[in-house]
Design an enzyme around this catalytic site. Structure first.
Site, PDB file in Angstrom:
ATOM      1  N   TYR A  25       0.836  -1.226   0.077  1.00 36.48           N
ATOM      2  CA  TYR A  25      -0.063   0.091  -0.048  1.00 36.48           C
ATOM      3  C   TYR A  25       0.759   1.247  -0.190  1.00 36.48           C
ATOM      4  O   TYR A  25       0.171   2.663   0.055  1.00 36.48           O
ATOM      5  CB  TYR A  25      -0.880   0.046   1.007  1.00 36.48           C
ATOM      6  CG  TYR A  25      -1.821  -1.336   1.200  1.00 36.48           C
ATOM      7  CD1 TYR A  25      -2.748  -1.212   0.162  1.00 36.48           C
ATOM      8  CD2 TYR A  25      -1.793  -2.100   2.036  1.00 36.48           C
ATOM      9  CE1 TYR A  25      -3.642  -2.253   0.091  1.00 36.48           C
ATOM     10  CE2 TYR A  25      -2.723  -3.276   2.197  1.00 36.48           C
ATOM     11  CZ  TYR A  25      -3.604  -3.296   1.026  1.00 36.48           C
ATOM     12  OH  TYR A  25      -4.465  -4.596   1.080  1.00 36.48           O
ATOM     13  N   HIS A  82     -15.260  -6.676  -1.521  1.00 36.02           N
ATOM     14  CA  HIS A  82     -15.255  -8.187  -2.005  1.00 36.02           C
ATOM     15  C   HIS A  82     -16.505  -9.091  -1.013  1.00 36.02           C
ATOM     16  O   HIS A  82     -16.659 -10.238  -1.229  1.00 36.02           O
ATOM     17  CB  HIS A  82     -14.156  -9.031  -1.551  1.00 36.02           C
ATOM     18  CG  HIS A  82     -12.905  -8.246  -1.871  1.00 36.02           C
ATOM     19  ND1 HIS A  82     -12.742  -7.637  -3.069  1.00 36.02           N
ATOM     20  CD2 HIS A  82     -11.827  -7.542  -1.088  1.00 36.02           C
ATOM     21  CE1 HIS A  82     -11.572  -6.861  -3.457  1.00 36.02           C
ATOM     22  NE2 HIS A  82     -11.143  -6.822  -1.965  1.00 36.02           N
ATOM     23  N   HIS A 102      -8.879   1.159  -5.832  1.00 33.81           N
ATOM     24  CA  HIS A 102      -7.996   0.523  -4.983  1.00 33.81           C
ATOM     25  C   HIS A 102      -6.784   0.639  -5.180  1.00 33.81           C
ATOM     26  O   HIS A 102      -6.386   0.844  -6.307  1.00 33.81           O
ATOM     27  CB  HIS A 102      -8.354  -0.886  -5.487  1.00 33.81           C
ATOM     28  CG  HIS A 102      -9.722  -1.523  -5.253  1.00 33.81           C
ATOM     29  ND1 HIS A 102     -10.173  -1.941  -3.945  1.00 33.81           N
ATOM     30  CD2 HIS A 102     -10.658  -1.636  -6.118  1.00 33.81           C
ATOM     31  CE1 HIS A 102     -11.315  -2.114  -4.136  1.00 33.81           C
ATOM     32  NE2 HIS A 102     -11.839  -2.063  -5.188  1.00 33.81           N
ATOM     33  N   ILE A 103      -6.007   0.867  -4.134  1.00 33.71           N
ATOM     34  CA  ILE A 103      -4.556   1.517  -4.103  1.00 33.71           C
ATOM     35  C   ILE A 103      -3.765   0.475  -4.770  1.00 33.71           C
ATOM     36  O   ILE A 103      -2.848   0.697  -5.468  1.00 33.71           O
ATOM     37  CB  ILE A 103      -4.240   1.743  -2.800  1.00 33.71           C
ATOM     38  CG1 ILE A 103      -4.807   2.960  -2.209  1.00 33.71           C
ATOM     39  CG2 ILE A 103      -2.429   1.816  -2.607  1.00 33.71           C
ATOM     40  CD1 ILE A 103      -4.870   3.241  -0.453  1.00 33.71           C
TER      41      ILE A 103
HETATM   42  O1  CA2 Z   1      -6.054  -1.971  -2.655  1.00 35.70           O
HETATM   43  C1  CA2 Z   1      -7.057  -1.345  -2.188  1.00 35.70           C
HETATM   44  O2  CA2 Z   1      -7.183  -0.093  -1.979  1.00 35.70           O
HETATM   45  C2  CA2 Z   1      -7.802  -2.286  -1.127  1.00 35.70           C
HETATM   46  O3  CA2 Z   1      -9.161  -1.928  -1.442  1.00 35.70           O
HETATM   47  C3  CA2 Z   1      -7.238  -2.349   0.164  1.00 35.70           C
HETATM   48  C4  CA2 Z   1      -8.191  -3.334   1.165  1.00 35.70           C
HETATM   49  C5  CA2 Z   1      -8.248  -4.541   0.503  1.00 35.70           C
HETATM   50  O4  CA2 Z   1      -8.824  -5.409   1.214  1.00 35.70           O
HETATM   51  C6  CA2 Z   1      -8.740  -4.701  -1.042  1.00 35.70           C
HETATM   52  O5  CA2 Z   1      -8.866  -6.026  -1.421  1.00 35.70           O
HETATM   53  C7  CA2 Z   1      -7.726  -3.682  -1.622  1.00 35.70           C
HETATM   54  C8  CA2 Z   1      -7.719  -3.349   2.767  1.00 35.70           C
HETATM   55  C9  CA2 Z   1      -7.434  -2.023   3.354  1.00 35.70           C
HETATM   56  C10 CA2 Z   1      -6.287  -2.470   4.337  1.00 35.70           C
HETATM   57  O6  CA2 Z   1      -5.486  -1.333   4.259  1.00 35.70           O
HETATM   58  C11 CA2 Z   1      -4.392  -1.502   5.081  1.00 35.70           C
HETATM   59  C12 CA2 Z   1      -3.304  -0.410   4.656  1.00 35.70           C
HETATM   60  C13 CA2 Z   1      -2.393  -0.481   5.306  1.00 35.70           C
HETATM   61  C14 CA2 Z   1      -1.968  -1.534   6.544  1.00 35.70           C
HETATM   62  C15 CA2 Z   1      -2.795  -2.416   6.596  1.00 35.70           C
HETATM   63  C16 CA2 Z   1      -4.313  -2.337   6.046  1.00 35.70           C
END
Ligand code: CA2
Length: 151
Positions: A25, A82, A102-103
């Site tokens: 991320y 999801h 989505h990042i």
């Molecule tokens: O890629 C994305 O932006 C997501 O929406 C991020 C979600 C994930 O479940 C999707 O599949 C894709 C997760 C967000 C959690 O973000 C964190 C960031 C840093 C540390 C822990 C979690």
């Protein structure tokens, strides 16, 4: 078009941005994301109302409220992408144009991340551009709202 305001929604766990999993991320924080979106919107005379919650119902209420005074919704639903039919129903229920962000590149990760309940009701999709993808999403959504682009 009456309102020049977008709702920016970040779903569960996105408050942790910048604290863990930088290889997935990046190192930017949620505050950085809000600034990126706000700057992109301001370039077109729009403002951003930003919210993040780890609670599905709080997100639904914010989406419902946007119906009154926002022109569109930029959303990174996080893991709710999801899993959540109710999130999808809220977004389609308010009848505002939606940009899904989505990042990370969800198509190159685990199989369960390849399906999003939001994708087919969103007018704009931005995946795998890191936090800069929020600027892309804001700009494309404003283009659609303003009638100058088609996503
Ligand atoms: O890629 C994305 O932006 C997501 O929406 C991020 C979600 C994930 O479940 C999707 O599949 C894709 C997760 C967000 C959690 O973000 C964190 C960031 C840093 C540390 C822990 C979690």
């Amino acid at each position: 078009m009456t309102e020049r305001r977008l709702l920016l929604v970040n779903g569960p766990n996105l408050n942790l941005l910048g604290t863990r999993e930088p290889e997935v991320y990046g190192t930017s924080t949620l505050d950085d994301v809000v600034r990126i979106a706000t700057d992109a919107a301001a370039a077109h005379g729009f403002e951003i109302r930003a919210m993040q919650s780890n609670h599905e119902g709080v997100i639904l209420d914010a989406i419902h409220d946007a119906r009154v005074d926002c022109a569109g919704i930029v959303i990174n639903p996080g893991g709710l992408s999801h899993t959540s039919v109710v999130l999808r129903d809220a977004l389609s229920g308010v009848n505002l144009p939606v940009a899904e962000v989505h990042i990370s590149n969800v198509y190159e990760r685990e199989a369960f991340r390849r399906h999003s309940y939001v994708t087919d009701i969103a007018a704009v999709h931005v995946v795998g551009e890191g936090v800069d993808g929020y600027a892309t999403a804001v700009t494309k959504l404003i283009g659609i709202i303003s009638g100058t682009a088609d996503g």
